[in-house]
Motif scaffolding. Structure first.
Motif, PDB file in Angstrom:
ATOM      1  N   GLY A   1       0.818  -1.213   0.000  1.00 43.53           N
ATOM      2  CA  GLY A   1       0.000   0.000   0.000  1.00 43.53           C
ATOM      3  C   GLY A   1       0.843   1.250   0.000  1.00 43.53           C
ATOM      4  O   GLY A   1       2.003   1.263  -0.415  1.00 43.53           O
ATOM      5  N   ASN A   2       0.252   2.314   0.482  1.00 50.59           N
ATOM      6  CA  ASN A   2       0.910   3.616   0.544  1.00 50.59           C
ATOM      7  C   ASN A   2       2.025   3.636   1.591  1.00 50.59           C
ATOM      8  O   ASN A   2       1.982   2.902   2.576  1.00 50.59           O
ATOM      9  N   PHE A   3       3.013   4.520   1.366  1.00 51.11           N
ATOM     10  CA  PHE A   3       4.065   4.751   2.347  1.00 51.11           C
ATOM     11  C   PHE A   3       3.480   5.522   3.516  1.00 51.11           C
ATOM     12  O   PHE A   3       2.669   6.427   3.304  1.00 51.11           O
ATOM     13  N   PRO A   4       3.853   5.208   4.707  1.00 47.86           N
ATOM     14  CA  PRO A   4       4.720   4.131   5.163  1.00 47.86           C
ATOM     15  C   PRO A   4       3.918   2.860   5.420  1.00 47.86           C
ATOM     16  O   PRO A   4       2.725   2.906   5.694  1.00 47.86           O
ATOM     17  N   ASN A   5       4.596   1.738   5.378  1.00 47.43           N
ATOM     18  CA  ASN A   5       3.980   0.459   5.711  1.00 47.43           C
ATOM     19  C   ASN A   5       3.904   0.364   7.235  1.00 47.43           C
ATOM     20  O   ASN A   5       4.925   0.418   7.917  1.00 47.43           O
ATOM     21  N   LEU A   6       2.685   0.247   7.755  1.00 48.81           N
ATOM     22  CA  LEU A   6       2.484   0.263   9.203  1.00 48.81           C
ATOM     23  C   LEU A   6       2.030  -1.092   9.754  1.00 48.81           C
ATOM     24  O   LEU A   6       1.388  -1.155  10.801  1.00 48.81           O
ATOM     25  N   THR A   7       2.404  -2.168   9.063  1.00 46.90           N
ATOM     26  CA  THR A   7       1.953  -3.494   9.488  1.00 46.90           C
ATOM     27  C   THR A   7       2.804  -4.088  10.608  1.00 46.90           C
ATOM     28  O   THR A   7       2.385  -5.061  11.230  1.00 46.90           O
ATOM     29  N   THR A   8       3.965  -3.544  10.856  1.00 48.15           N
ATOM     30  CA  THR A   8       4.849  -4.095  11.889  1.00 48.15           C
ATOM     31  C   THR A   8       5.257  -3.003  12.870  1.00 48.15           C
ATOM     32  O   THR A   8       5.144  -1.801  12.579  1.00 48.15           O
ATOM     33  N   TYR A   9       5.773  -3.446  14.021  1.00 44.11           N
ATOM     34  CA  TYR A   9       6.297  -2.479  14.990  1.00 44.11           C
ATOM     35  C   TYR A   9       7.386  -1.622  14.347  1.00 44.11           C
ATOM     36  O   TYR A   9       7.399  -0.401  14.514  1.00 44.11           O
ATOM     37  N   THR A  10       8.290  -2.259  13.602  1.00 44.33           N
ATOM     38  CA  THR A  10       9.398  -1.526  12.977  1.00 44.33           C
ATOM     39  C   THR A  10       8.878  -0.451  12.037  1.00 44.33           C
ATOM     40  O   THR A  10       9.361   0.684  12.049  1.00 44.33           O
ATOM     41  N   GLY A  11       7.880  -0.785  11.246  1.00 43.94           N
ATOM     42  CA  GLY A  11       7.308   0.194  10.320  1.00 43.94           C
ATOM     43  C   GLY A  11       6.661   1.365  11.038  1.00 43.94           C
ATOM     44  O   GLY A  11       6.810   2.524  10.625  1.00 43.94           O
ATOM     45  N   VAL A  12       5.960   1.064  12.128  1.00 46.03           N
ATOM     46  CA  VAL A  12       5.295   2.136  12.889  1.00 46.03           C
ATOM     47  C   VAL A  12       6.326   2.964  13.650  1.00 46.03           C
ATOM     48  O   VAL A  12       6.291   4.198  13.597  1.00 46.03           O
ATOM     49  N   SER A  13       7.258   2.304  14.325  1.00 43.12           N
ATOM     50  CA  SER A  13       8.211   3.054  15.154  1.00 43.12           C
ATOM     51  C   SER A  13       9.167   3.897  14.313  1.00 43.12           C
ATOM     52  O   SER A  13       9.517   5.015  14.700  1.00 43.12           O
ATOM     53  N   THR A  14       9.588   3.370  13.170  1.00 42.12           N
ATOM     54  CA  THR A  14      10.481   4.131  12.291  1.00 42.12           C
ATOM     55  C   THR A  14       9.801   5.406  11.796  1.00 42.12           C
ATOM     56  O   THR A  14      10.460   6.420  11.572  1.00 42.12           O
ATOM     57  N   ASN A  15       8.509   5.357  11.637  1.00 47.56           N
ATOM     58  CA  ASN A  15       7.744   6.498  11.118  1.00 47.56           C
ATOM     59  C   ASN A  15       6.852   7.126  12.186  1.00 47.56           C
ATOM     60  O   ASN A  15       5.881   7.813  11.866  1.00 47.56           O
ATOM     61  N   ALA A  16       7.198   6.926  13.449  1.00 50.52           N
ATOM     62  CA  ALA A  16       6.350   7.374  14.550  1.00 50.52           C
ATOM     63  C   ALA A  16       6.083   8.879  14.528  1.00 50.52           C
ATOM     64  O   ALA A  16       4.950   9.315  14.749  1.00 50.52           O
ATOM     65  N   THR A  17       7.079   9.670  14.233  1.00 49.96           N
ATOM     66  CA  THR A  17       6.896  11.122  14.208  1.00 49.96           C
ATOM     67  C   THR A  17       5.939  11.526  13.090  1.00 49.96           C
ATOM     68  O   THR A  17       5.082  12.397  13.277  1.00 49.96           O
ATOM     69  N   ILE A  18       6.065  10.890  11.936  1.00 53.05           N
ATOM     70  CA  ILE A  18       5.163  11.164  10.810  1.00 53.05           C
ATOM     71  C   ILE A  18       3.737  10.772  11.172  1.00 53.05           C
ATOM     72  O   ILE A  18       2.789  11.527  10.929  1.00 53.05           O
ATOM     73  N   VAL A  19       3.582   9.582  11.763  1.00 57.14           N
ATOM     74  CA  VAL A  19       2.252   9.107  12.169  1.00 57.14           C
ATOM     75  C   VAL A  19       1.630  10.102  13.138  1.00 57.14           C
ATOM     76  O   VAL A  19       0.472  10.514  12.971  1.00 57.14           O
TER      77      VAL A  19
END
Length: 114
Positions: free
Chosen positions: A62-80
């Motif tokens: 899907g669209n950036f960022p991929n939020l299916t894993t902890y790593t994906g969410v935490s790496t992009n936490a500020t953006i989220v």
């Protein structure tokens, strides 16, 4: 005997006042220590919000960022956090104030895998 009681009366009064103040101070400290953000965890609070509201568009392929894993969410936490606080995300939906606060607290606390 009456003389001894009269001599100890001021000491007893001062001791009672000291205990009263000491008990009040300990109650104040307990109230100040409570922080609702302390109880926020990724697995219990954040991941269910992301799974219910974000991975439809931000899942695998899907669209950036991929939020299916902890790593994906935490790496992009500020953006989220920025996107949900500004209410630009999720598109076509909305998060409650409690959900926004939970994610904000988690990000501010270092986006831990807890």
């Amino acid at each position: 005997m009456m003389i001894n009681f009269q001599k100890t009366k001021p000491h007893f009064f001062l001791l009672s006042i000291g205990i009263l103040f000491a008990s009040c101070l300990s109650n104040v400290d307990e109230v100040e220590e409570l922080d609702p953000c302390d109880a926020i965890t990724f697995s219990v609070d954040v991941k269910p919000i992301i799974d219910s509201n974000c991975i439809q568009c931000h899942g695998t392929g899907g669209n950036f960022p991929n939020l299916t894993t902890y790593t994906g969410v935490s790496t992009n936490a500020t953006i989220v956090k920025t996107e949900i606080v500004s209410k630009r995300m999720p598109q076509g939906g909305s998060l409650s104030d409690a959900e926004i606060q939970a994610i904000s607290c988690w990000v501010d606390a270092g986006a831990l895998n807890n």
